[in-house]
Write a protein that holds these residues in place. Sequence first.
Motif, PDB file in Angstrom:
ATOM      1  N   VAL A  74     -24.564  87.834  23.765  1.00  0.00           N
ATOM      2  CA  VAL A  74     -25.629  87.479  24.710  1.00  0.00           C
ATOM      3  C   VAL A  74     -26.537  86.348  24.236  1.00  0.00           C
TER       4      VAL A  74
ATOM      5  N   ILE B 132     -24.720  86.391  32.392  1.00  0.00           N
ATOM      6  CA  ILE B 132     -25.468  85.812  31.264  1.00  0.00           C
ATOM      7  C   ILE B 132     -24.929  84.442  30.922  1.00  0.00           C
TER       8      ILE B 132
ATOM      9  N   VAL C 214     -28.970  90.732  36.556  1.00  0.00           N
ATOM     10  CA  VAL C 214     -28.280  91.682  35.675  1.00  0.00           C
ATOM     11  C   VAL C 214     -28.615  93.116  36.060  1.00  0.00           C
TER      12      VAL C 214
END
Length: 255
Positions: free
Chosen positions: A152, A251, A222
């Motif tokens: 991430v 992401i 998200v």
Amino acid sequence: MWNVRNGAIVNFWYDVWLDNIGPLSSHFIGSGVPDNSCVADWVSAFSGWDWDRLRHVVLVNVLQHIAACHAPNSLLGDDVPCWRWTAKRAFTTKSACVALGDLSTPNSSVWRVLWKVSVPQQVRTFLWLTVHEDVLHVLRECVRARTVWRQVIHESKWEEFMSLNSYDWKVIIETDSADVAYLFSSRQEDLLGNTIASTVRQMLNLDWEVKVCKISRVCNRVADALAKASRGLHVGEIIYHAVPHFVHDLIRERF
């Protein structure tokens, strides 16, 4: 723990040979995964540490730990295991009892509080780890945590992220509900007997920096995707052991 002498036996990344830092695999910042090199492999042609290579795979704070340890030397003989809980690194029954007591004494007030917290068992275990281990190690530097963060955090931000100390961390809670944002951002005490809301307020008032803010559902893609994915699933706790592919894609789109 190991006492490094010629460095031929001790694995540089996966064995513990430096005080108070754990295996260096937890601090690896290079590409890919750490190899199986021994400590002696990190000595330069001039018999000192190979700093030109080391500075590309670990951060400065780790380099300082390495600098405090003598470089391997073939004249010192074989590496030997040692006992980390005594100053002379020699095992004693007393030190073993003290070490076990520090880790598992049921009379500790901290221990009693942790195991009475009304949370899932894995959360309780996580809290226990944060008490008995370095918080940043648990949250960021252990192998499993780093695997998640690698998915991430953009590569351009990785070194900056790994250099932050615990005081630089902030918890940001985003919600697309204006009522929820107001409820937990305001100082109002009347929660209308809502047990969940009261519990959340107590957690927000702990010794950490938390910001609750409202964002649009479009910006909170998200959370929205996770909520939609939960439709049709069984009621109860759902644990993702890896970042779901649809979250990973969102992401990557953002960064």
